[in-house]
Design a protein around this motif. Structure first.
Motif, PDB file in Angstrom:
ATOM      1  N   ARG A  21      -2.387  23.140   0.987  1.00 28.26           N
ATOM      2  CA  ARG A  21      -1.558  23.046  -0.212  1.00 28.26           C
ATOM      3  C   ARG A  21      -1.539  21.625  -0.744  1.00 28.26           C
ATOM      4  NH1 ARG A  21       3.512  21.789  -1.930  1.00 28.26           N
ATOM      5  NH2 ARG A  21       4.149  20.991   0.101  1.00 28.26           N
ATOM      6  N   ARG A  22      -1.372  20.672   0.142  1.00 30.75           N
ATOM      7  CA  ARG A  22      -1.316  19.285  -0.280  1.00 30.75           C
ATOM      8  C   ARG A  22      -2.688  18.772  -0.706  1.00 30.75           C
ATOM      9  NH1 ARG A  22       3.255  16.193   0.929  1.00 30.75           N
ATOM     10  NH2 ARG A  22       4.977  17.446   1.726  1.00 30.75           N
ATOM     11  N   ALA A  23      -3.745  19.233  -0.048  1.00 33.11           N
ATOM     12  CA  ALA A  23      -5.091  18.832  -0.454  1.00 33.11           C
ATOM     13  C   ALA A  23      -5.392  19.283  -1.876  1.00 33.11           C
ATOM     14  CB  ALA A  23      -6.122  19.399   0.516  1.00 33.11           C
ATOM     15  N   SER A  24      -4.875  20.440  -2.256  1.00 30.79           N
ATOM     16  CA  SER A  24      -5.128  20.973  -3.596  1.00 30.79           C
ATOM     17  C   SER A  24      -4.471  20.134  -4.683  1.00 30.79           C
ATOM     18  CB  SER A  24      -4.635  22.416  -3.689  1.00 30.79           C
ATOM     19  OG  SER A  24      -3.212  22.481  -3.650  1.00 30.79           O
ATOM     20  N   ARG A  25      -3.516  19.277  -4.305  1.00 38.25           N
ATOM     21  CA  ARG A  25      -2.851  18.426  -5.295  1.00 38.25           C
ATOM     22  C   ARG A  25      -3.613  17.133  -5.544  1.00 38.25           C
ATOM     23  NH1 ARG A  25       3.423  18.530  -3.364  1.00 38.25           N
ATOM     24  NH2 ARG A  25       2.671  16.647  -2.288  1.00 38.25           N
ATOM     25  N   THR A  26      -4.640  16.858  -4.742  1.00 32.23           N
ATOM     26  CA  THR A  26      -5.393  15.622  -4.906  1.00 32.23           C
ATOM     27  C   THR A  26      -6.596  15.847  -5.815  1.00 32.23           C
ATOM     28  OG1 THR A  26      -6.939  15.947  -3.068  1.00 32.23           O
ATOM     29  CG2 THR A  26      -4.768  15.046  -2.522  1.00 32.23           C
ATOM     30  N   LEU A  27      -7.213  14.759  -6.248  1.00 39.79           N
ATOM     31  CA  LEU A  27      -8.426  14.854  -7.045  1.00 39.79           C
ATOM     32  C   LEU A  27      -9.666  14.925  -6.176  1.00 39.79           C
ATOM     33  CD1 LEU A  27      -7.665  12.261  -9.882  1.00 39.79           C
ATOM     34  CD2 LEU A  27      -7.207  14.728  -9.837  1.00 39.79           C
ATOM     35  N   VAL A  86       0.873  -1.176   0.000  1.00 42.72           N
ATOM     36  CA  VAL A  86       0.000   0.000   0.000  1.00 42.72           C
ATOM     37  C   VAL A  86       0.908   1.224   0.000  1.00 42.72           C
ATOM     38  CG1 VAL A  86      -1.746   1.318   1.234  1.00 42.72           C
ATOM     39  CG2 VAL A  86      -1.854  -1.174   1.235  1.00 42.72           C
ATOM     40  N   ALA A  87       0.683   2.116  -0.953  1.00 44.69           N
ATOM     41  CA  ALA A  87       1.512   3.321  -1.079  1.00 44.69           C
ATOM     42  C   ALA A  87       0.665   4.557  -0.771  1.00 44.69           C
ATOM     43  CB  ALA A  87       2.111   3.416  -2.479  1.00 44.69           C
ATOM     44  N   PRO A  88       0.713   5.053   0.459  1.00 41.10           N
ATOM     45  CA  PRO A  88      -0.092   6.230   0.820  1.00 41.10           C
ATOM     46  C   PRO A  88       0.463   7.517   0.219  1.00 41.10           C
ATOM     47  CG  PRO A  88       0.582   4.956   2.757  1.00 41.10           C
ATOM     48  CD  PRO A  88       1.418   4.505   1.614  1.00 41.10           C
ATOM     49  N   GLY A  89      -0.440   8.479   0.053  1.00 41.72           N
ATOM     50  CA  GLY A  89      -0.031   9.829  -0.283  1.00 41.72           C
ATOM     51  C   GLY A  89       0.122  10.646   0.990  1.00 41.72           C
ATOM     52  N   THR A  90      -0.347  11.871   0.961  1.00 45.32           N
ATOM     53  CA  THR A  90      -0.260  12.731   2.140  1.00 45.32           C
ATOM     54  C   THR A  90      -1.289  12.288   3.170  1.00 45.32           C
ATOM     55  OG1 THR A  90       0.481  14.605   0.811  1.00 45.32           O
ATOM     56  CG2 THR A  90      -0.397  15.084   2.999  1.00 45.32           C
ATOM     57  N   ILE A  91      -0.813  11.902   4.338  1.00 47.82           N
ATOM     58  CA  ILE A  91      -1.691  11.407   5.397  1.00 47.82           C
ATOM     59  C   ILE A  91      -1.483  12.271   6.642  1.00 47.82           C
ATOM     60  CG2 ILE A  91      -2.379   9.443   6.796  1.00 47.82           C
ATOM     61  CD1 ILE A  91      -2.803   9.028   3.796  1.00 47.82           C
ATOM     62  N   ALA A  92      -2.549  12.931   7.072  1.00 51.83           N
ATOM     63  CA  ALA A  92      -2.491  13.710   8.319  1.00 51.83           C
ATOM     64  C   ALA A  92      -2.603  12.749   9.499  1.00 51.83           C
ATOM     65  CB  ALA A  92      -3.626  14.729   8.350  1.00 51.83           C
ATOM     66  N   GLY A  93      -2.257  13.236  10.681  1.00 51.32           N
ATOM     67  CA  GLY A  93      -2.418  12.418  11.874  1.00 51.32           C
ATOM     68  C   GLY A  93      -1.323  11.395  12.059  1.00 51.32           C
ATOM     69  N   THR A  94      -0.165  11.615  11.431  1.00 50.42           N
ATOM     70  CA  THR A  94       0.994  10.748  11.635  1.00 50.42           C
ATOM     71  C   THR A  94       2.146  11.602  12.155  1.00 50.42           C
ATOM     72  OG1 THR A  94       2.065  11.009   9.475  1.00 50.42           O
ATOM     73  CG2 THR A  94       0.224   9.449   9.618  1.00 50.42           C
ATOM     74  N   GLU A  95       3.260  10.957  12.447  1.00 45.47           N
ATOM     75  CA  GLU A  95       4.423  11.681  12.947  1.00 45.47           C
ATOM     76  C   GLU A  95       5.370  12.107  11.827  1.00 45.47           C
ATOM     77  OE1 GLU A  95       5.016   9.762  17.358  1.00 45.47           O
ATOM     78  OE2 GLU A  95       5.948   8.705  15.671  1.00 45.47           O
ATOM     79  N   PHE A  96       5.007  11.833  10.584  1.00 44.83           N
ATOM     80  CA  PHE A  96       5.932  12.047   9.480  1.00 44.83           C
ATOM     81  C   PHE A  96       6.360  13.500   9.345  1.00 44.83           C
ATOM     82  CE2 PHE A  96       6.896  12.987   5.031  1.00 44.83           C
ATOM     83  CZ  PHE A  96       7.868  12.045   4.769  1.00 44.83           C
ATOM     84  N   PHE A  97       5.413  14.429   9.474  1.00 49.51           N
ATOM     85  CA  PHE A  97       5.726  15.835   9.212  1.00 49.51           C
ATOM     86  C   PHE A  97       6.274  16.568  10.434  1.00 49.51           C
ATOM     87  CE2 PHE A  97       2.560  14.696   6.033  1.00 49.51           C
ATOM     88  CZ  PHE A  97       3.159  15.160   4.876  1.00 49.51           C
ATOM     89  N   GLY A  98       6.102  15.979  11.620  1.00 45.76           N
ATOM     90  CA  GLY A  98       6.591  16.634  12.820  1.00 45.76           C
ATOM     91  C   GLY A  98       5.993  18.024  12.973  1.00 45.76           C
ATOM     92  N   GLY A  99       6.836  19.013  13.266  1.00 40.78           N
ATOM     93  CA  GLY A  99       6.367  20.386  13.456  1.00 40.78           C
ATOM     94  C   GLY A  99       6.135  21.140  12.170  1.00 40.78           C
ATOM     95  N   ARG A 100       6.336  20.482  11.022  1.00 38.81           N
ATOM     96  CA  ARG A 100       6.166  21.174   9.732  1.00 38.81           C
ATOM     97  C   ARG A 100       4.720  21.177   9.260  1.00 38.81           C
ATOM     98  NH1 ARG A 100       8.380  18.122   5.915  1.00 38.81           N
ATOM     99  NH2 ARG A 100       8.625  16.306   7.250  1.00 38.81           N
ATOM    100  N   TRP A 101       3.820  20.496   9.986  1.00 38.62           N
ATOM    101  CA  TRP A 101       2.434  20.386   9.535  1.00 38.62           C
ATOM    102  C   TRP A 101       1.593  21.506  10.106  1.00 38.62           C
ATOM    103  CZ3 TRP A 101       0.331  17.731   5.763  1.00 38.62           C
ATOM    104  CH2 TRP A 101      -1.060  17.607   5.703  1.00 38.62           C
ATOM    105  N   ASN A 102       0.858  22.208   9.265  1.00 40.82           N
ATOM    106  CA  ASN A 102      -0.062  23.268   9.694  1.00 40.82           C
ATOM    107  C   ASN A 102      -1.182  23.358   8.668  1.00 40.82           C
ATOM    108  OD1 ASN A 102       0.994  24.820   7.488  1.00 40.82           O
ATOM    109  ND2 ASN A 102       2.673  25.538   8.821  1.00 40.82           N
ATOM    110  N   ASP A 103      -2.118  24.272   8.902  1.00 38.24           N
ATOM    111  CA  ASP A 103      -3.271  24.385   8.008  1.00 38.24           C
ATOM    112  C   ASP A 103      -2.860  24.745   6.589  1.00 38.24           C
ATOM    113  OD1 ASP A 103      -4.979  23.722  10.041  1.00 38.24           O
ATOM    114  OD2 ASP A 103      -5.561  25.793  10.502  1.00 38.24           O
TER     115      ASP A 103
END
Length: 245
Positions: free
Chosen positions: A199-205, A177-194
């Motif tokens: 921005r990332r939501a706008s890249r999805t269909l 399984v190859a996920p795209g941008t997933i919120a609620g994980t530790e991947f982005f650390g302190g770099r995640w904000n609204d």
């Protein structure tokens, strides 16, 4: 007998203390399966297991350490119906020069590739013929490109092709399984904000980023009896952020 409940399966989820792994473990536990969650951080694992109920057991292990993996396997069930290779993270070592490059590449390979390969090799004889399932969590980075991290995730794709061919004759499936941008994980650390989320939501269909439960649902499908004719595949779970290829 008609109406008989299916027997609980033994499921192992690595990286099961947070994010996608935690969501996957919750889904299996709610379906009545017995789940072992594996990770390096004892307190996080124990808190996750307590929140999920008595069917979930935490086991601490550095999955990039062969000796630690051997000790872990001695404690795992003799039959493992589903193995979810979810453990992984992005190497945060910085700096320039060959030593810094080596640290990043080696770190990403160990954290994302060896953690899956070593455990899978150690338990492959415990996967039941005809029904065993191996699901490995990769990333859209394997296709989009993201330096050493993307290269490590792409290595999982190549390895899974070989694994599926090796396990296929016994009726055991192996998929990614190859996920795209997933919120609620530790991947982005302190770099995640609204702003980053938008921005990332706008890249999805579909106009939104994913949640761990979205990926967990894909994992559960590949682990199901209905997916017994699907193997050697990469299931993209990214809301159309990047179309499958």
């Amino acid at each position: 007998m008609a109406g008989q409940q299916p027997q609980p399966r033994n499921v192992v989820v690595t990286g099961g203390g947070t994010g996608i792994g935690l969501a996957a473990a919750r889904g299996f536990a709610e379906a009545g399966d017995r789940v072992v969650i594996v990770g390096r951080r004892r307190e996080i694992l124990e808190a996750a297991a307590e929140s999920l109920g008595p069917a979930v057991r935490p086991m601490v292990c550095d999955l990039a350490d062969p000796e630690a993996v051997d000790r872990l396997v001695a404690r795992l069930p003799e039959r493992i119906d589903v193995l979810v290779n979810n453990a992984g993270s992005r190497e945060t070592a910085s700096g320039v020069g060959t030593r810094a490059v080596l640290a990043r590449w080696r770190g990403d390979f160990e954290r994302n590739v060896l953690t899956a390969v070593l455990l899978t090799e150690a338990v492959r004889d415990r996967l039941p013929s005809g029904t065993g399932r191996v699901i490995t969590v990769s990333s859209v980075a394997a296709l989009r490109g993201a330096g050493s991290y993307g290269a490590a995730k792409a290595a999982l794709h190549a390895w899974n092709h070989t694994l599926a061919a090796q396990l296929g004759p016994s009726g055991v499936t192996a998929n990614v399984v190859a996920p795209g941008t997933i919120a609620g994980t530790e991947f982005f650390g302190g770099r995640w904000n609204d702003a980053e989320s938008n921005r990332r939501a706008s890249r999805t269909l579909v106009g939104r980023v994913g949640a761990p439960e979205d990926v967990a649902a894909a994992i559960r499908f590949l682990a199901s009896p209905e997916a017994g004719y699907v193997t050697g595949e990469i299931l993209h779970c990214n809301g159309g952020e990047l179309l499958g290829r």
